[in-house]
Design a protein around this motif. Structure first.
Motif, PDB file in Angstrom:
ATOM      1  N   LEU A  66     -33.813 -29.460 -19.182  1.00  0.00           N
ATOM      2  CA  LEU A  66     -34.032 -29.570 -17.710  1.00  0.00           C
ATOM      3  C   LEU A  66     -32.630 -30.302 -17.440  1.00  0.00           C
ATOM      4  O   LEU A  66     -32.280 -31.141 -18.188  1.00  0.00           O
ATOM      5  CB  LEU A  66     -35.155 -30.117 -17.362  1.00  0.00           C
ATOM      6  N   LEU A  67     -31.878 -29.729 -16.657  1.00  0.00           N
ATOM      7  CA  LEU A  67     -30.711 -30.294 -16.130  1.00  0.00           C
ATOM      8  C   LEU A  67     -30.818 -31.105 -14.891  1.00  0.00           C
ATOM      9  O   LEU A  67     -31.136 -30.739 -13.898  1.00  0.00           O
ATOM     10  CB  LEU A  67     -29.790 -29.195 -15.878  1.00  0.00           C
ATOM     11  N   HIS A  68     -30.310 -32.342 -15.071  1.00  0.00           N
ATOM     12  CA  HIS A  68     -30.712 -33.485 -13.921  1.00  0.00           C
ATOM     13  C   HIS A  68     -29.082 -33.793 -13.176  1.00  0.00           C
ATOM     14  O   HIS A  68     -28.125 -33.863 -13.986  1.00  0.00           O
ATOM     15  CB  HIS A  68     -31.254 -34.774 -14.489  1.00  0.00           C
ATOM     16  N   THR A  69     -29.253 -34.401 -12.182  1.00  0.00           N
ATOM     17  CA  THR A  69     -28.013 -34.866 -11.483  1.00  0.00           C
ATOM     18  C   THR A  69     -28.322 -36.408 -11.124  1.00  0.00           C
ATOM     19  O   THR A  69     -29.398 -36.632 -10.564  1.00  0.00           O
ATOM     20  CB  THR A  69     -27.647 -34.054 -10.231  1.00  0.00           C
ATOM     21  N   ALA A 127     -31.866 -25.862 -13.917  1.00  0.00           N
ATOM     22  CA  ALA A 127     -31.234 -26.843 -13.115  1.00  0.00           C
ATOM     23  C   ALA A 127     -32.346 -26.383 -11.714  1.00  0.00           C
ATOM     24  O   ALA A 127     -32.779 -25.119 -11.423  1.00  0.00           O
ATOM     25  CB  ALA A 127     -29.706 -26.731 -12.430  1.00  0.00           C
ATOM     26  N   MET A 128     -32.262 -27.458 -10.785  1.00  0.00           N
ATOM     27  CA  MET A 128     -32.951 -27.077  -9.548  1.00  0.00           C
ATOM     28  C   MET A 128     -31.844 -26.781  -8.495  1.00  0.00           C
ATOM     29  O   MET A 128     -31.060 -27.495  -8.131  1.00  0.00           O
ATOM     30  CB  MET A 128     -33.704 -28.479  -8.967  1.00  0.00           C
ATOM     31  N   GLY A 129     -31.861 -25.663  -8.035  1.00  0.00           N
ATOM     32  CA  GLY A 129     -30.594 -25.033  -7.610  1.00  0.00           C
ATOM     33  C   GLY A 129     -30.954 -24.919  -5.859  1.00  0.00           C
ATOM     34  O   GLY A 129     -31.913 -24.547  -5.448  1.00  0.00           O
ATOM     35  N   PRO A 130     -30.158 -25.532  -5.146  1.00  0.00           N
ATOM     36  CA  PRO A 130     -30.056 -25.466  -3.557  1.00  0.00           C
ATOM     37  C   PRO A 130     -29.777 -23.938  -3.106  1.00  0.00           C
ATOM     38  O   PRO A 130     -29.021 -23.310  -3.525  1.00  0.00           O
ATOM     39  CB  PRO A 130     -28.938 -26.374  -2.919  1.00  0.00           C
ATOM     40  N   THR A 131     -30.975 -23.286  -2.493  1.00  0.00           N
ATOM     41  CA  THR A 131     -30.678 -21.924  -2.060  1.00  0.00           C
ATOM     42  C   THR A 131     -29.280 -21.312  -1.232  1.00  0.00           C
ATOM     43  O   THR A 131     -28.772 -20.386  -1.742  1.00  0.00           O
ATOM     44  CB  THR A 131     -31.842 -21.450  -1.133  1.00  0.00           C
ATOM     45  N   VAL A 132     -28.894 -22.251  -0.686  1.00  0.00           N
ATOM     46  CA  VAL A 132     -27.710 -21.733   0.256  1.00  0.00           C
ATOM     47  C   VAL A 132     -26.564 -21.785  -0.858  1.00  0.00           C
ATOM     48  O   VAL A 132     -25.440 -21.370  -0.465  1.00  0.00           O
ATOM     49  CB  VAL A 132     -27.386 -22.524   1.397  1.00  0.00           C
ATOM     50  N   LEU A 158     -45.398 -32.832 -17.248  1.00  0.00           N
ATOM     51  CA  LEU A 158     -44.425 -31.563 -18.250  1.00  0.00           C
ATOM     52  C   LEU A 158     -43.760 -32.633 -18.879  1.00  0.00           C
ATOM     53  O   LEU A 158     -42.830 -33.386 -18.093  1.00  0.00           O
ATOM     54  CB  LEU A 158     -44.293 -30.615 -17.647  1.00  0.00           C
ATOM     55  N   GLN A 159     -43.513 -32.599 -20.211  1.00  0.00           N
ATOM     56  CA  GLN A 159     -42.384 -32.945 -20.848  1.00  0.00           C
ATOM     57  C   GLN A 159     -41.401 -31.953 -21.565  1.00  0.00           C
ATOM     58  O   GLN A 159     -42.016 -31.053 -22.251  1.00  0.00           O
ATOM     59  CB  GLN A 159     -42.899 -33.878 -21.986  1.00  0.00           C
ATOM     60  N   PRO A 160     -40.178 -32.026 -21.199  1.00  0.00           N
ATOM     61  CA  PRO A 160     -39.259 -30.969 -21.496  1.00  0.00           C
ATOM     62  C   PRO A 160     -38.801 -31.021 -22.695  1.00  0.00           C
ATOM     63  O   PRO A 160     -38.938 -32.289 -23.363  1.00  0.00           O
ATOM     64  CB  PRO A 160     -38.144 -30.819 -20.500  1.00  0.00           C
ATOM     65  N   ALA A 161     -38.300 -29.887 -23.480  1.00  0.00           N
ATOM     66  CA  ALA A 161     -37.912 -30.111 -24.877  1.00  0.00           C
ATOM     67  C   ALA A 161     -36.580 -31.051 -24.675  1.00  0.00           C
ATOM     68  O   ALA A 161     -36.737 -31.707 -25.763  1.00  0.00           O
ATOM     69  CB  ALA A 161     -37.523 -28.483 -25.345  1.00  0.00           C
ATOM     70  N   GLN A 162     -35.787 -31.063 -23.887  1.00  0.00           N
ATOM     71  CA  GLN A 162     -34.474 -31.862 -23.722  1.00  0.00           C
ATOM     72  C   GLN A 162     -34.467 -31.733 -22.339  1.00  0.00           C
ATOM     73  O   GLN A 162     -34.811 -31.371 -21.145  1.00  0.00           O
ATOM     74  CB  GLN A 162     -33.382 -31.381 -24.541  1.00  0.00           C
ATOM     75  N   ALA A 163     -33.342 -32.961 -22.029  1.00  0.00           N
ATOM     76  CA  ALA A 163     -32.842 -33.136 -20.523  1.00  0.00           C
ATOM     77  C   ALA A 163     -31.461 -33.581 -20.941  1.00  0.00           C
ATOM     78  O   ALA A 163     -31.091 -34.351 -21.801  1.00  0.00           O
ATOM     79  CB  ALA A 163     -33.498 -34.381 -20.070  1.00  0.00           C
ATOM     80  N   LEU A 164     -30.371 -32.954 -19.823  1.00  0.00           N
ATOM     81  CA  LEU A 164     -29.195 -33.232 -19.748  1.00  0.00           C
ATOM     82  C   LEU A 164     -28.874 -33.945 -18.319  1.00  0.00           C
ATOM     83  O   LEU A 164     -29.584 -33.473 -17.332  1.00  0.00           O
ATOM     84  CB  LEU A 164     -28.235 -32.183 -19.850  1.00  0.00           C
ATOM     85  N   ARG A 165     -28.097 -34.830 -18.161  1.00  0.00           N
ATOM     86  CA  ARG A 165     -27.795 -35.492 -16.851  1.00  0.00           C
ATOM     87  C   ARG A 165     -26.524 -35.513 -16.909  1.00  0.00           C
ATOM     88  O   ARG A 165     -25.561 -35.689 -17.551  1.00  0.00           O
ATOM     89  CB  ARG A 165     -28.427 -37.011 -16.746  1.00  0.00           C
ATOM     90  N   PHE A 166     -25.812 -35.102 -15.526  1.00  0.00           N
ATOM     91  CA  PHE A 166     -24.653 -35.221 -14.948  1.00  0.00           C
ATOM     92  C   PHE A 166     -24.630 -36.040 -13.832  1.00  0.00           C
ATOM     93  O   PHE A 166     -25.415 -36.306 -12.981  1.00  0.00           O
ATOM     94  CB  PHE A 166     -24.220 -33.871 -14.663  1.00  0.00           C
ATOM     95  N   HIS A 211     -22.310 -35.410 -11.179  1.00  0.00           N
ATOM     96  CA  HIS A 211     -21.901 -34.508  -9.937  1.00  0.00           C
ATOM     97  C   HIS A 211     -22.904 -33.254 -10.200  1.00  0.00           C
ATOM     98  O   HIS A 211     -23.165 -32.968 -11.208  1.00  0.00           O
ATOM     99  CB  HIS A 211     -20.477 -34.077  -9.859  1.00  0.00           C
ATOM    100  N   PHE A 212     -23.298 -32.751  -8.962  1.00  0.00           N
ATOM    101  CA  PHE A 212     -24.264 -31.703  -8.971  1.00  0.00           C
ATOM    102  C   PHE A 212     -23.536 -30.456  -9.349  1.00  0.00           C
ATOM    103  O   PHE A 212     -24.140 -29.595  -9.969  1.00  0.00           O
ATOM    104  CB  PHE A 212     -24.816 -31.532  -7.568  1.00  0.00           C
ATOM    105  N   TYR A 213     -22.143 -30.310  -8.935  1.00  0.00           N
ATOM    106  CA  TYR A 213     -21.544 -29.139  -9.391  1.00  0.00           C
ATOM    107  C   TYR A 213     -21.265 -28.998 -11.107  1.00  0.00           C
ATOM    108  O   TYR A 213     -21.403 -27.865 -11.452  1.00  0.00           O
ATOM    109  CB  TYR A 213     -20.119 -29.093  -8.804  1.00  0.00           C
ATOM    110  N   LEU A 214     -21.381 -30.065 -11.720  1.00  0.00           N
ATOM    111  CA  LEU A 214     -21.546 -30.024 -13.130  1.00  0.00           C
ATOM    112  C   LEU A 214     -22.786 -29.585 -13.531  1.00  0.00           C
ATOM    113  O   LEU A 214     -22.975 -28.901 -14.636  1.00  0.00           O
ATOM    114  CB  LEU A 214     -21.203 -31.599 -13.779  1.00  0.00           C
ATOM    115  N   THR A 215     -23.951 -29.973 -12.896  1.00  0.00           N
ATOM    116  CA  THR A 215     -25.298 -29.459 -13.201  1.00  0.00           C
ATOM    117  C   THR A 215     -25.352 -27.895 -13.147  1.00  0.00           C
ATOM    118  O   THR A 215     -25.851 -27.206 -14.055  1.00  0.00           O
ATOM    119  CB  THR A 215     -26.424 -30.195 -12.218  1.00  0.00           C
ATOM    120  N   LEU A 216     -24.910 -27.321 -11.968  1.00  0.00           N
ATOM    121  CA  LEU A 216     -24.690 -26.120 -11.785  1.00  0.00           C
ATOM    122  C   LEU A 216     -23.994 -25.187 -12.808  1.00  0.00           C
ATOM    123  O   LEU A 216     -24.221 -24.108 -13.006  1.00  0.00           O
ATOM    124  CB  LEU A 216     -24.283 -25.953 -10.296  1.00  0.00           C
TER     125      LEU A 216
END
Length: 302
Positions: free
Chosen positions: A190-193, A237-242, A212-220, A222-227
């Motif tokens: 799971l990718l976090h910001t 990642a949790m993506g903003p629809t627009v 739920l516990q994911p296999a791994q987590a990465l944190r950034f 800035h959100f554009y890095l997450t995307l």
């Protein structure tokens, strides 16, 4: 070709002194000393190789060459003056200082900005990015884009865009590790910001897998890095629809689940109350509302 022009300061000194028939009067007009006018005229005479004035005690008289030179120069100086006045009367570009979140700017605002520029060529938009609260901004801006609604003292806000959030990932990631139900996220990264620390936990709770516990987590940070990490197949990642609509349409990203969707996140354009009469700011605000219609539309507009 190199122009054969005399020293321009000396030329200006001669033109004023010749019109006024006085070095002292020319010095007053040009805000220099009598000696400065005398030296500049002498410099011009040496450059030309002939005398322009007859110096008689406290008087100066134009020579025949000086009279002819002045007659030739006067129309040129008048044309320069007229051209300068016309140029000064032309309205210059109106600078509009905009501050917006970085990811929103990169993924939504910039791809559409040419439409505003074509409609308002007289406005020079200067964009800076930050996620700071409006009250913490260190410099004044004509318009600030932030989430809302927020009651910022000294600002009035206009809503122009609504988005929701869903898990997104690259198609290649799903080929390696399918996602058929939310519980399958336990096999993924799971990718976090940093600026959105609760977004994943909120979605997992809404999906019924709060523990739920994911296999791994990465944190950034800035959100554009997450995307970008999601585009590169590093995780989900949790993506903003627009902000990811074009990536989904082109197949660079996919949404493994269409539900649940995290509640609406609304974007507002905030204009300082002291700046309500700023025509450029109001035009930009109206343009944001127009280009984002209908609210919640996830189709990208180029």
């Amino acid at each position: 070709m190199k122009r054969q022009l005399p020293p321009l300061n000396a030329l200006r000194a001669f033109e004023v002194a010749a019109r006024l028939q006085s070095f002292s009067a020319a010095a007053e007009v040009l805000h220099v000393t009598h000696g400065a006018i005398s030296r500049q005229v002498r410099q011009l005479e040496e450059w030309l190789g002939l005398a322009l004035f007859e110096r008689q005690n406290r008087r100066v008289l134009l020579t025949e060459a000086g009279r002819g030179y002045l007659a030739a120069l006067l129309p040129a100086f008048e044309q320069m003056e007229e051209a300068t006045v016309r140029l000064q009367r032309q309205p210059g570009p109106q600078v509009l200082r905009v501050n917006a979140p970085a990811t929103f700017t990169l993924r939504w605002l910039i791809p559409r900005l040419s439409r505003f520029q074509m409609a308002h060529p007289q406005v020079e938009v200067r964009i800076s990015t930050s996620n700071e609260a409006i009250g913490a901004l260190g410099e004044p801006f004509d318009l600030v884009i932030r989430g809302g609604p927020q009651d910022w003292p000294g600002y009035q806000g206009w809503e122009f865009l609504t988005e929701q959030r869903l898990p997104v990932c690259s198609p290649a990631l799903l080929q390696r590790q399918p996602l058929l139900q939310p519980a399958d996220l336990a096999q993924h990264t799971l990718l976090h910001t940093a600026t959105l620390p609760e977004v994943w936990s909120d979605w997992l709770a809404a999906a019924g897998v709060a523990d739920l516990q994911p296999a791994q987590a990465l944190r950034f940070n800035h959100f554009y890095l997450t995307l970008q990490a999601a585009l590169d197949g590093l995780g989900v990642a949790m993506g903003p629809t627009v902000l990811v609509a074009e990536d989904i349409q082109t197949g660079r990203l996919v949404t493994p689940f269409t539900q649940p969707r995290l509640g609406d996140w609304r974007y507002f354009a905030y204009i300082p109350l002291r700046n309500q009469d700023n025509a450029a700011a109001r035009a930009f605000c109206d343009w944001l509302v127009e280009v984002a219609q209908p609210l919640g539309d996830t189709n990208p507009r180029a």
